[in-house]
Design a protein around this motif. Structure first.
Motif, PDB file in Angstrom:
ATOM      1  N   THR A 184      -2.313   0.954   9.066  1.00 25.88           N
ATOM      2  CA  THR A 184      -3.155   1.902   9.790  1.00 25.88           C
ATOM      3  C   THR A 184      -3.660   1.298  11.096  1.00 25.88           C
ATOM      4  O   THR A 184      -3.499   1.894  12.178  1.00 25.88           O
ATOM      5  CB  THR A 184      -4.353   2.332   8.911  1.00 25.88           C
ATOM      6  N   SER A 205      -6.468 -10.934   8.332  1.00 23.74           N
ATOM      7  CA  SER A 205      -5.130 -11.491   8.049  1.00 23.74           C
ATOM      8  C   SER A 205      -4.110 -10.727   8.883  1.00 23.74           C
ATOM      9  O   SER A 205      -4.098  -9.502   8.848  1.00 23.74           O
ATOM     10  CB  SER A 205      -4.738 -11.314   6.587  1.00 23.74           C
ATOM     11  N   TRP A 489      -2.058  -4.235  -1.159  1.00 16.02           N
ATOM     12  CA  TRP A 489      -2.907  -3.216  -1.799  1.00 16.02           C
ATOM     13  C   TRP A 489      -2.434  -2.867  -3.199  1.00 16.02           C
ATOM     14  O   TRP A 489      -3.180  -2.337  -4.000  1.00 16.02           O
ATOM     15  CB  TRP A 489      -3.049  -1.971  -0.928  1.00 16.02           C
TER      16      TRP A 489
END
Ligand code: N01
Length: 533
Positions: A184, A205, A489
């Motif tokens: 994103t 990161s 994720w």
């Protein structure tokens, strides 16, 4: 009942209604769209080839739809889902602007009682979650986060005008902060940099990012694509992730450097995910092979970013190439060559607090007018955790899955009868081109429910041994890949009271074809592995 009116949820609703079932859909947004409704930030677009995404072959949509770009932007994606909803005539089944807050299973009635945020309690036999793997947004808990006096929002909650259109893409004269450099952030940053007076990127990161290579699709090209829509579908179904790429059958470690680099070079220049998905077959299995590609990409970053110190900060050191989702970028690295763009390393100098005027890090204060949180999602299980789901005997789903999900085929969990999780934990559509895999899964679930209704069955849940074996297989497959080395994720990281850390994959990485074959075997065997009554 179907929770969610995203790309998978509306198709599930359509299929069940077509089978003659009474279906009620619940959707938090005022209309269909799901991820394509909520993510309206600048630069948001598909990173799957448009023509290889969606239900084009499934409901004949391709015949009256034209994609304008190889990787369609969010407004076009939202129009597509709305158009599909019209074609399927599903809106009449939905309650929009409504949230499910609780779902409680009754052992006596073998029914679910579902409580909505408007106070209604609805009852259903089958409860199907299509709430999205990346729908529960996550804001950091920085001290003072609510004190900021400028504009601030999460990337999936971009402000809208009265017509519901996204506002605020023009940052002229503004000092903008973006926190987060996942897929994103990488889409937002180059667009925000076009107008912002100053842009501060707060990076914890870096990611391995590769060029998207977007181009328009002409009507002529669209004609060719339409003519081979079914072939495209069959092709993507034959690949592991339902993207239109097959892996090179060679191992990177067996190929001489010049040949390796020539392949990497050609893949880097091609549009889309080829570099991740059609490189050598040992890319995610062998560290040395992975290092070859990682070093090649690192050199590309060094060549594109003028300031060597900034370039080094943009090169990941903590995870293998492809260990986390590879963001597809357009001018991302060149953006850091602008004088108005500043990379703030918050791994080295963490954010200490936010106050009325901006962000304070360990190295100094950044005064801002806008803060964009591109900080990701409580992925896969997050949307389910936000609903109080209680199964047989009052069992709480969140508690059962506190150390990681346990499921059979990623579709049902023992103790939660007739509850299906589409594009959910441990099923084969989550680590996949959801536009295709979610639809295929919805078809499978519609068939299982049809089988149950045809046979007068009102109860289904996995057998304990089937669930245990599936869950073990998921963890074993994942641990054999380099994906296990990164906290993407799709990994749930939990700190236990004794301080120990538990890491569990939330996704199935065994590949779409193997997954669907397994589902078909289960169905063929009369839903073997499920307890039906
Ligand atoms: O979220 P992410 P995303 N302090 O979790 C940082 C899909 N997608 O929304 O890596 C500081 O990837 C975090 O840092 P770190 C796609 O599947 C698709 O970007 O945890 N930083 C990271 O940099 C994608 O993978 C498209 O150290 C914090 C970022 O925020 C998925 O959505 C486009 C922080 C979060 O990255 C999620 O992407 C966009 C904190 N407290 C997204 N907390 C397509 O093109 C988090 N971060 C189709």
């Amino acid at each position: 009942m179907v929770i969610g009116a995203g790309i998978t949820g509306i198709y599930q609703t359509y299929l069940l209604a077509r089978n003659g079932l009474k279906v009620r859909g619940i959707e938090a947004a005022p209309d269909v769209g799901g991820t394509w409704y909520w993510n309206r930030y600048p630069g948001c677009r598909l990173d799957t080839e448009s023509y290889a995404y969606g239900y084009f072959a499934l409901v004949g949509l391709m015949s009256d739809w034209s994609w304008s770009e190889r990787f369609a932007g969010q407004p076009e994606m939202l129009r597509y889902v709305r158009h599909a909803a019209d074609r399927m005539d599903v809106r009449r089944h939905y309650s929009f602007s409504t949230k499910v807050v609780a779902a409680v299973y009754s052992d006596e009635r073998t029914m679910w009682d579902v409580t909505l945020d408007d106070g209604r309690v609805l009852t259903c036999r089958f409860l199907i979650s299509a709430s999205g793997p990346l729908s529960a947004s996550r804001l950091p808990d920085f001290e003072g986060i609510n004190d900021f006096e400028g504009q601030s929002f999460h990337s999936s909650d971009w402000p809208t005008d009265e017509q519901g259109q996204a506002t605020g893409y023009d940052f002229t004269g503004k000092r903008v902060g973006v926190i987060g450099t996942g897929a994103t952030g990488v889409q937002i940053i180059p667009i925000a940099a076009q107008t912002a007076e100053q842009l501060f990127v707060f990076q914890r990161s870096p990611n391995w990012c590769t060029p998207l290579g977007n181009t328009p699709i002409s009507e002529e090209e669209m004609g060719h694509l339409r003519a081979r829509a079914l072939t495209i579908l069959e092709y993507v179904k034959s690949t592991d992730t339902a993207f239109p790429y097959h892996r090179d059958p060679r191992k990177g470690i067996d190929v001489p450097k010049e040949e390796r680099d020539a392949l990497f070079e050609s893949l880097y220049d091609q549009p889309g995910y080829g570099i991740w998905l059609s490189g050598f077959r040992d890319l995610l299995l062998n560290k040395q092979s992975n290092d070859f590609l990682a070093e090649f990409i690192a050199d590309k970053i060094r060549a594109r970013v003028k300031n060597p110190a900034v370039a080094e900060k943009l090169i990941p050191k903590d995870h293998p190439f492809g260990g986390k989702r590879v963001p597809m970028e357009t001018n991302y690295y060149e953006t850091y060559n602008k004088e108005s763009v500043h990379l703030v390393d918050i791994k080295e100098n963490p954010i200490q607090r936010i106050n009325a005027k901006g962000i304070e890090t360990a190295e100094g204060f950044h005064e801002l007018d806008v803060i964009i949180f591109a900080t990701g999602f409580d992925a896969v299980t997050g949307a389910l955790d936000r609903i109080d789901i209680r199964g047989s005997g009052g069992l709480r789903l969140k508690d059962c899955w506190s150390d990681g999900p346990t499921t059979f085929l990623g579709l049902q969990s023992r103790g939660f009868p007739n509850f299906f999780t589409l594009v959910g934990p441990h099923n084969g559509s989550t680590f996949c081109n959801v536009g295709v895999c979610g639809g295929l899964q919805a078809e499978w679930v519609a068939r299982m429910i049809a089988y149950m209704t045809d046979h007068g069955l009102t109860f289904s849940q996995p057998l304990a041994e089937a669930e245990e074996a599936w869950t073990e297989e998921i963890y074993r497959d994942f641990s054999r890949t380099l994906l296990a080395e990164a906290n993407a994720w799709w990994v749930k990281v939990t700190e236990k009271p004794d301080g120990s850390i538990v890491r569990r994959t939330l996704v199935h990485v065994g590949g779409g074809p193997a997954y669907r074959k397994r589902c078909e075997e289960v169905a063929y065997g009369g839903y073997e592995g499920f307890e039906l009554a």
